[in-house]
Design an enzyme around this catalytic site. Structure first.
Site, PDB file in Angstrom:
ATOM      1  N   TYR A 143      16.182  -6.834  19.630  1.00  0.00           N
ATOM      2  CA  TYR A 143      14.962  -6.058  19.883  1.00  0.00           C
ATOM      3  C   TYR A 143      13.949  -6.172  18.742  1.00  0.00           C
ATOM      4  CZ  TYR A 143      17.730  -3.760  23.517  1.00  0.00           C
ATOM      5  OH  TYR A 143      18.503  -3.507  24.606  1.00  0.00           O
ATOM      6  N   LYS A 190      30.540  -9.962  20.210  1.00  0.00           N
ATOM      7  CA  LYS A 190      30.727 -11.205  20.972  1.00  0.00           C
ATOM      8  C   LYS A 190      30.973 -12.282  19.928  1.00  0.00           C
ATOM      9  CE  LYS A 190      30.566 -13.480  24.921  1.00  0.00           C
ATOM     10  NZ  LYS A 190      31.576 -13.311  25.969  1.00  0.00           N
ATOM     11  N   ASP A 222      32.145  -8.307  26.996  1.00  0.00           N
ATOM     12  CA  ASP A 222      32.438  -8.488  28.422  1.00  0.00           C
ATOM     13  C   ASP A 222      33.719  -7.750  28.802  1.00  0.00           C
ATOM     14  OD1 ASP A 222      33.265 -10.374  26.581  1.00  0.00           O
ATOM     15  OD2 ASP A 222      33.486 -11.997  28.014  1.00  0.00           O
ATOM     16  N   ASP A 246      23.061  -0.606  24.394  1.00  0.00           N
ATOM     17  CA  ASP A 246      22.083  -0.215  25.412  1.00  0.00           C
ATOM     18  C   ASP A 246      22.720  -0.333  26.799  1.00  0.00           C
ATOM     19  OD1 ASP A 246      19.771   0.357  26.746  1.00  0.00           O
ATOM     20  OD2 ASP A 246      18.608  -1.317  25.967  1.00  0.00           O
ATOM     21  N   ASP A 250      24.688   2.862  29.368  1.00  0.00           N
ATOM     22  CA  ASP A 250      24.217   3.150  30.730  1.00  0.00           C
ATOM     23  C   ASP A 250      25.371   3.016  31.724  1.00  0.00           C
ATOM     24  OD1 ASP A 250      21.622   3.717  30.068  1.00  0.00           O
ATOM     25  OD2 ASP A 250      20.752   2.417  31.609  1.00  0.00           O
TER      26      ASP A 250
END
Ligand code: NAD
Length: 357
Positions: A143, A190, A222, A246, A250
């Site tokens: 970001y 990751k 994942d 993020d 959710d």
């Protein structure tokens, strides 16, 4: 008696509606526990752009810096969602606020109220007992790295970047929190593919040596996405980078039944900001349908984390629990078994919470 100055920053859409309820709850707490809370308001997001042309006016930032805590709503407007070329955007206000206030850690407690076991799309027997505290890094990653276009605009890039210092400071907060809970930490990355993730893992491994009492598990993002749904009770504290956090938080919101039930705290070295995890929800704005409980729970987090008022914070959580036990619901957490007369709007359910306080 605590004397505190709280800045209310409702922002856009349902942010206005839910934050109004959050403020009433803070007022009630002040009266019941004999504290003195003073308030001011500030603009951010689309409403700030409309009023000043700037998604985070200098005056708002100044007020944030000078307050003891911020109760924040949401930013966003469909006008910008459908116009990727807009240069001035509400979300810029949010990102700037996080950067300027040095809010590097976003805490998201995910805990299901027993009464809402049936409201989630996940089976109750899988969900029961799930209690997770996410630490999402907030000021680094893709970001905030270099972004741009090349090849005459036909190729776009966003650079994901982390420094050792950035990983250490959030890692430490997560380890400290794990110590006060069930002493289990999952670090999500990751590292099999990304260099920034390899540095992330190195730093968490170093920190782990300082916390021998905390059991650490390393997961690829994942796998975490899968295990969250398959076995949510396996997690205690989770720490991860900005982008992974993020998305995962959710996903995890479904464990709590609805986005309307989840609060978050963004903390750093200065003023803390407390906000629901949901956005401005323009599909329901102005209809009185928004669930204000995420904002009310944000107020509870504010009292606990920024002011150290644990009893007051627990009084709020208990009031919400009782409102749910009495059978009251907002539309987003109602199911087919809910008596339609018990489905209340934003202000009415707020009043029920206030009554119990
Ligand atoms: P959203 O969270 O606003 O809404 C997603 C869905 O959940 C909608 O159907 C909405 O009606 C429902 N919902 C959300 N909060 C609810 C509540 N309290 N009670 C009942 N239902 C609720 O996400 P979105 O629709 O993807 O985005 C809308 C706008 O919000 C966009 O402009 C986006 O950029 C912005 N946004 C802002 C933030 C933030 O300010 N932190 C976070 C996410 C999205």
């Amino acid at each position: 008696m605590a004397k505190k100055h709280i800045l209310i920053v409702p922002g856009d859409g349902i942010g206005q509606e839910v934050t109004a309820v959050g403020k009433k709850v803070l007022d009630k707490i002040a009266a019941r526990f004999n504290h003195e809370f003073t308030y001011d308001e500030a603009l951010i997001g689309h409403v700030a752009i409309e009023a000043t042309g700037d998604p985070l006016p200098a005056e708002s930032l100044e007020k944030m810096r000078n307050s003891d805590a911020v109760l924040f709503g949401a930013v966003g407007h469909p006008k910008y969602d459908n116009d990727p070329s807009a240069k001035v955007r509400p979300e810029q206000g949010l990102l700037k606020m996080r950067k300027e206030l040095g809010l590097y850690a976003n805490l998201r407690p995910i805990k299901l109220f027993d009464e809402l076991l049936g409201a989630s799309s996940i089976k109750p027997e899988i969900l029961k007992g799930a209690d997770i505290l996410f630490f999402r890094e907030l000021t680094g990653d893709i970001y905030f790295g270099e972004k741009g276009r090349k090849n005459n605009g036909d190729t776009a890039y966003d650079v994901a970047e982390y420094s050792r210092y950035e990983v250490q400071r959030i890692g430490r907060k997560a380890f400290d929190a794990a110590r006060t809970r069930r002493k289990k930490l999952v670090s999500v990355d990751k590292a099999n593919v990304l260099e920034s993730s390899r540095l992330w893992r190195e730093e968490i491994q170093k920190l782990a040596l300082e916390y021998p009492d905390v059991e650490v598990e390393y997961q690829f993002v994942d796998a975490t996405a899968m295990i969250l749904i398959k076995e949510p009770t396996r997690f205690d504290v989770v720490v991860t980078a900005n982008l992974f956090g993020d998305i995962l938080t959710d996903e995890a919101s479904q464990i709590a039944g609805s986005m309307g039930m989840l609060a978050s705290a963004s903390i750093g070295d200065g003023t803390g900001v407390y906000e629901p995890i949901h956005g401005s929800a323009h599909d329901i704005t102005g209809k009185g349908l928004a669930n204000p409980m995420a904002s009310v729970l944000s107020a509870a987090l504010l009292l606990d984390i920024s002011f150290g008022l644990k009893e007051e914070s627990e009084a709020i959580i208990s009031a919400i629990d009782q409102v749910l036990k009495k059978g009251f619901r907002t539309r987003d957490i109602a199911d087919k078994t809910t008596d339609p007369s018990m489905i209340l709007g934003t202000d009415a359910i707020g009043e029920e919470i206030l009554k119990l306080l």
